[in-house]
Design a protein around this motif. Structure first.
Motif, short mmCIF file in Angstrom:
data_model
loop_
_atom_site.label_atom_id
_atom_site.label_comp_id
_atom_site.label_asym_id
_atom_site.label_seq_id
_atom_site.Cartn_x
_atom_site.Cartn_y
_atom_site.Cartn_z
N ASP A 191 11.18 11.71 -0.47
CA ASP A 191 12.06 10.55 -0.31
C ASP A 191 11.93 9.51 -1.43
N GLY A 192 11.92 9.98 -2.68
CA GLY A 192 11.96 9.06 -3.81
C GLY A 192 10.63 8.69 -4.41
N CYS A 193 9.53 9.24 -3.92
CA CYS A 193 8.20 8.92 -4.45
C CYS A 193 8.06 9.43 -5.89
N CYS A 194 7.67 8.53 -6.80
CA CYS A 194 7.50 8.86 -8.22
C CYS A 194 6.02 9.03 -8.52
N LEU A 195 5.58 10.25 -8.75
CA LEU A 195 4.19 10.52 -9.08
C LEU A 195 3.76 9.88 -10.39
N ASN A 196 4.70 9.69 -11.29
CA ASN A 196 4.38 9.25 -12.66
C ASN A 196 4.57 7.76 -12.89
N ARG A 197 4.70 6.98 -11.84
CA ARG A 197 4.96 5.55 -12.03
C ARG A 197 3.69 4.83 -12.52
N ASP A 198 3.82 4.08 -13.58
CA ASP A 198 2.68 3.37 -14.19
C ASP A 198 2.52 2.00 -13.53
N THR A 199 2.05 2.01 -12.31
CA THR A 199 1.99 0.80 -11.50
C THR A 199 0.96 -0.19 -12.01
N LEU A 200 -0.14 0.29 -12.57
CA LEU A 200 -1.15 -0.64 -13.08
C LEU A 200 -0.58 -1.47 -14.23
N VAL A 248 -1.10 6.11 -9.03
CA VAL A 248 -0.63 5.65 -10.35
C VAL A 248 -0.59 6.80 -11.34
N LYS A 249 0.06 6.54 -12.47
CA LYS A 249 0.04 7.50 -13.57
C LYS A 249 -1.39 7.57 -14.10
N MET A 250 -1.92 8.78 -14.24
CA MET A 250 -3.32 8.96 -14.61
C MET A 250 -3.53 8.81 -16.11
N THR A 279 0.84 -1.20 0.00
CA THR A 279 0.00 0.00 0.00
C THR A 279 0.88 1.25 0.00
N LEU A 280 0.69 2.05 -1.03
CA LEU A 280 1.41 3.32 -1.21
C LEU A 280 2.92 3.13 -1.03
N VAL A 281 3.45 2.12 -1.70
CA VAL A 281 4.87 1.82 -1.55
C VAL A 281 5.58 1.61 -2.89
N LEU A 282 4.89 1.09 -3.90
CA LEU A 282 5.56 0.80 -5.17
C LEU A 282 6.09 2.06 -5.85
N CYS A 283 5.56 3.20 -5.48
CA CYS A 283 6.02 4.48 -6.04
C CYS A 283 7.43 4.84 -5.58
N THR A 284 7.87 4.29 -4.47
CA THR A 284 9.17 4.68 -3.90
C THR A 284 10.27 3.63 -4.09
N ILE A 285 9.90 2.41 -4.46
CA ILE A 285 10.89 1.35 -4.59
C ILE A 285 11.77 1.61 -5.81
N PRO A 286 13.09 1.64 -5.64
CA PRO A 286 13.99 1.97 -6.75
C PRO A 286 13.82 1.06 -7.97
N ASP A 287 13.62 -0.24 -7.77
CA ASP A 287 13.45 -1.18 -8.88
C ASP A 287 12.11 -1.91 -8.72
N PRO A 288 11.01 -1.29 -9.16
CA PRO A 288 9.69 -1.90 -8.94
C PRO A 288 9.50 -3.21 -9.69
N ASN A 289 10.16 -3.39 -10.84
CA ASN A 289 10.03 -4.65 -11.57
C ASN A 289 10.61 -5.82 -10.78
N GLN A 290 11.78 -5.60 -10.18
CA GLN A 290 12.39 -6.64 -9.36
C GLN A 290 11.57 -6.90 -8.10
N ALA A 291 11.02 -5.83 -7.52
CA ALA A 291 10.18 -5.98 -6.33
C ALA A 291 8.93 -6.80 -6.66
N MET A 292 8.33 -6.53 -7.80
CA MET A 292 7.14 -7.29 -8.20
C MET A 292 7.50 -8.77 -8.41
N PHE A 293 8.63 -9.03 -9.04
CA PHE A 293 9.09 -10.41 -9.23
C PHE A 293 9.21 -11.11 -7.88
#
Length: 198
Positions: free
Chosen positions: A158-167, A135-137, A103-117
Motif C-alpha cells: 500500500d505505497g510503502c517506499c523501502l528506499n525513502r531517505d527519511t534520515l 530508512v534507506k541503508m 512510527t513506521l509511517v513516513l515511508c507511505t506518505i505521498p508527500d513526506p516533505n509537506q508532511a514534515m513541514f
C-alpha cells in the motif's frame, strides 16, 4: 489504504513487534509528554504504550485502519482522539502539540516533505518530534536492493517506499537531533528531535 492491507497488518507485523519493535516503541513513547500528536496511527499499535502523556490526538487517513484501531483504543491508559486526515494538511493550529510522534509511517506518505513541514508547524517551539522509521541503508549493496525492490514493494504494501531517505529528510528540516538509535544494521532508526525556539 486497502481493507485487506489493514486487516492483515497486525498479523504480518506480529513477529517483529514481539521480538524488538515493542521495546523500541516503548522507549520512544516514554519521551513523549503533554498533548501528543501521532501521525498515521494505523491499527493503533502505539495506543496501549502511552503512559505519562495528557492526551493523544491520532491522525489516520484510512477508514479501514481506524476501524481496526478500535480494539486497541479500549486498551489505553490515556485519552486518545482519532482524526481521519492525511499528514500533508493537518487541521490543527500552529504550535498546538508538546510532542509529535511518527512510527513506521513516513515511508507511505505521498508527500513526506509537506508532511514534515506540517508536523513541525503544529509542534510547539521546544517540543519533541519522535520518529521510528525504516530508512534507506548506508550499505551501497543493500541500498541498491532497496531501490530494486521498491516498485513491487509499494504495490504489495500500500505505497510503502523501502528506499525513502527519511534520515536526510529529518536532518534537512532544522530540527535539533538529540539521539539516533540504529537497529537491524541500519534498516530501522529511532530518532529523538526537538523543534528549535527560533
Amino acid at each position: 489504504m486497502g481493507r485487506m492491507f489493514a486487516k492483515g497488518y497486525d498479523f504480518f507485523m506480529r513477529p517483529l513487534e514481539k521480538k524488538k519493535f515493542k521495546k523500541i516503541r516503548e522507549e520512544l513513547l516514554f519521551k513523549a509528554n503533554g498533548c501528543v500528536l501521532e501521525i498515521g496511527s494505523g491499527t493503533g499499535i502505539n495506543f496501549p504504550l502511552y503512559k505519562s502523556v495528557e492526551k493523544v490526538v491520532a491522525t489516520e487517513p484510512s477508514s479501514y485502519m481506524i476501524e481496526r484501531a478500535q480494539e486497541k483504543l479500549k486498551q489505553t491508559r490515556v485519552q486518545i482522539e482519532m482524526v481521519q486526515t492525511g499528514a500533508e494538511k493537518l487541521p490543527f493550529p500552529d504550535n498546538s502539540f508538546d510532542a509529535v510522534v511518527a512510527t513506521l509511517v513516513l515511508c507511505t506518505i505521498p508527500d513526506p516533505n509537506q508532511a514534515m513541514f506540517e508536523m513541525i508547524r503544529v509542534c510547539k517551539p521546544g517540543g519533541k518530534l519522535l520518529f521510528f522509521e525504516h530508512v534507506k541503508m548506508d550499505n551501497p549493496f543493500l541500498a541498491g536492493l532497496q531501490e530494486l525492490l521498491t516498485p513491487a514493494w509499494k504495490k504489495l504494501c500500500d505505497g510503502c517506499c523501502l528506499n525513502r531517505d527519511t534520515l536526510t529528510l529529518i536532518k534537512n528540516n532544522n530540527l535539533i537531533i538529540n539521539e539516533i538509535n540504529s537497529f537491524y544494521n541500519g534498516l530501522f532508526l529511532s530518532v529523538e528531535t526537538i523543534k528549535s525556539n527560533c
